[in-house]
Scaffold this motif. Sequence first.
Motif, PDB file in Angstrom:
ATOM      1  N   LEU A  61       0.838  -1.204   0.000  1.00  0.00           N
ATOM      2  CA  LEU A  61       0.000   0.000   0.000  1.00  0.00           C
ATOM      3  C   LEU A  61       0.874   1.256   0.000  1.00  0.00           C
ATOM      4  O   LEU A  61       0.597   2.214  -0.739  1.00  0.00           O
ATOM      5  N   SER A  62       1.918   1.268   0.810  1.00  0.00           N
ATOM      6  CA  SER A  62       2.831   2.414   0.835  1.00  0.00           C
ATOM      7  C   SER A  62       3.453   2.643  -0.540  1.00  0.00           C
ATOM      8  O   SER A  62       3.527   3.786  -1.022  1.00  0.00           O
ATOM      9  N   LEU A  63       3.897   1.582  -1.165  1.00  0.00           N
ATOM     10  CA  LEU A  63       4.516   1.703  -2.483  1.00  0.00           C
ATOM     11  C   LEU A  63       3.521   2.246  -3.505  1.00  0.00           C
ATOM     12  O   LEU A  63       3.863   3.127  -4.317  1.00  0.00           O
ATOM     13  N   LEU A  64       2.297   1.742  -3.457  1.00  0.00           N
ATOM     14  CA  LEU A  64       1.261   2.220  -4.372  1.00  0.00           C
ATOM     15  C   LEU A  64       1.035   3.725  -4.204  1.00  0.00           C
ATOM     16  O   LEU A  64       0.948   4.469  -5.187  1.00  0.00           O
ATOM     17  N   GLU A 160      -4.533  -4.238   4.235  1.00  0.00           N
ATOM     18  CA  GLU A 160      -5.004  -5.145   3.189  1.00  0.00           C
ATOM     19  C   GLU A 160      -6.305  -4.640   2.570  1.00  0.00           C
ATOM     20  O   GLU A 160      -6.472  -4.655   1.343  1.00  0.00           O
ATOM     21  N   TYR A 161      -7.217  -4.179   3.428  1.00  0.00           N
ATOM     22  CA  TYR A 161      -8.499  -3.670   2.938  1.00  0.00           C
ATOM     23  C   TYR A 161      -8.283  -2.418   2.067  1.00  0.00           C
ATOM     24  O   TYR A 161      -8.831  -2.312   0.962  1.00  0.00           O
ATOM     25  N   CYS A 162      -7.507  -1.478   2.549  1.00  0.00           N
ATOM     26  CA  CYS A 162      -7.281  -0.240   1.802  1.00  0.00           C
ATOM     27  C   CYS A 162      -6.520  -0.502   0.506  1.00  0.00           C
ATOM     28  O   CYS A 162      -6.786   0.148  -0.517  1.00  0.00           O
ATOM     29  N   LEU A 163      -5.588  -1.445   0.539  1.00  0.00           N
ATOM     30  CA  LEU A 163      -4.855  -1.797  -0.672  1.00  0.00           C
ATOM     31  C   LEU A 163      -5.812  -2.301  -1.745  1.00  0.00           C
ATOM     32  O   LEU A 163      -5.734  -1.892  -2.915  1.00  0.00           O
ATOM     33  N   ARG A 164      -6.713  -3.175  -1.342  1.00  0.00           N
ATOM     34  CA  ARG A 164      -7.678  -3.718  -2.302  1.00  0.00           C
ATOM     35  C   ARG A 164      -8.599  -2.629  -2.839  1.00  0.00           C
ATOM     36  O   ARG A 164      -8.792  -2.491  -4.054  1.00  0.00           O
ATOM     37  N   GLU A 165      -9.154  -1.826  -1.937  1.00  0.00           N
ATOM     38  CA  GLU A 165     -10.125  -0.813  -2.353  1.00  0.00           C
ATOM     39  C   GLU A 165      -9.474   0.295  -3.186  1.00  0.00           C
ATOM     40  O   GLU A 165     -10.027   0.722  -4.208  1.00  0.00           O
TER      41      GLU A 165
END
Length: 579
Positions: A61-64, A160-165
């Motif tokens: 998520l940080s990388l994204l 995990e949730y925020c990465l997916r959304e």
Amino acid sequence: MTIELPTREIGLPIPNISHAVSVSLPTWEATVGYEENQEWVVNKMNSGYPRFFIHERIKELSLLLEQKYGRQGEKSFIFPSYKVAKRCRNFIKEQSENKNLKCSSIRILQLSTKAPQNKNEESVIVETNIAVLFFPEDEYKYAKQYWQHSGEGISSRQGEYCLRELSLEFSKEEEAIFGQEEEKDKDKDNDNDNQEENKFIEERFGRNLDLSFAKEANSILRKRISAQINEIIESEKKFSKNIEVKDEEFISENEVYLYSSGMASIFHAHQAILNCYPQGKSICFGFPYVDTLSILRKFGPGVLFYGFGDDKSLDEMEDKLDKGEIKIMALFCECPSNPLLKMPDLKRIKKLAKKHDFLVVADETVGNFLNIHILSFVDICVSSLTKIFSGDSNVMAGSLVLNPAGDNYLRLKKYFEENYENNFWCEDCIYLERNSRNFKERNFNMNKNAESIVELLKEDELIKEIYYPNLVESKRYYEEFRTYSGGYGGLVSIIFKKSEDAKKFFNEVELFKGPSLGTNFSLACPYSILAHYQELDEIEKWGVDRNLVRISIGLEDKEELISRFERALEITRKVSATK
């Protein structure tokens, strides 16, 4: 509970699930290798204790977010609210200024995931906000320190949730620009595959989550904690003359605050005192868990360290207070301490607090409120719910409980009513509610298992010293607060006469090995090596042996557990005899 054969693989999560709290360091040598950053260990570390090891989904998520919003040379940390990110920003600036370094630009970006659009979506979708802190790469170590010490980072499930959304949201933005429908269908298929796999795992273990129950789960947890504390108070009034309690000491769920980790509850107890009272140094009484001392040292005016936490230390402290040589705002202690299982003289400390106008904060993680009732003698009681309250080693959480009969209650209550943020992630909340339903039964069984292991260890010629609440010098203070049905907990620390025997025993005993405690499975670690490797000489000044082995006793079959200890001791005995 049948004892599992523990993994011998380095770096695997314990238990072997994606959101495990502990990680396998199966030998003494592997633990040293981890602390020395040796490649043969660190290259295998796929998991780790969440405040020390950034979860893979959070890294993704940080990388994204760095790729989408970051500037050249920036790194990021992700927090559950703007206020938390702001505290981290202030910490980075303070640390840089203390080192006479120029603090570069630090930015905070707030993002939200979409809200559910209908009733059906409420079970799988929740609107959530995150705050992304962007900072120059050379200030990463300070951001990481804040993450570790404060315990306020987002949890792996929230990551995990925020990465997916957010990945879906960003993909849609790109598709709208470039019309990549084929890639969209491909990504959709992959997402569906992942969702089906996760759904299977959840349903296989009876853990399918309905996010619409999160608020209810949060309330249930606070009611469960308050109800169990009240049951203890009621039983003490009826059956025991050991602990004096009053009707005004009964608590409601409104005196219980939930946090994303045990350290976060300690951090916010300290923050509350810093904001409510004239700032002064705190006292850390007794040798504590490492990050408690770090919080007191790095946030606010500093700390006076009474590392032995014994009567002599209390005499010295009282003398300095009476002479006006020191003025403090709070005393922090553990009941009992980790790893030496010492219990402070809380009754005397409370008298001193009243006389010299300071607050008392006690961490009862190791003792837990079913075994000891200390709330009457402190202003704030904190605990890591990650440990025995959860037991399953799959969720991080903490609690902070105010003493409603305390002299400082009204001021503290006002502060928390105005400043408390509920950043406890909804999925973690649901897991903890389920895990903690049989807390009382598990606590009883862990107490019994631990007592049996202690009896075995007491008779062994290899062992120099055992630290356990009913064996250490401060036993009388523990007994003053032990509840009518309480025991001595599941944590045991042992010192071998020979350092090589400690290493051999640790390597041979067939238990899971890694950080944490209070797990339903027994868990061992060479505590000093794992927590204080860079300061082994220093901690020995405070009575903490560098070769101390700490064992958290679990719920395994007692006879089988004893057999595994006996086998490891026998092997160690034979090897020791040949040297």
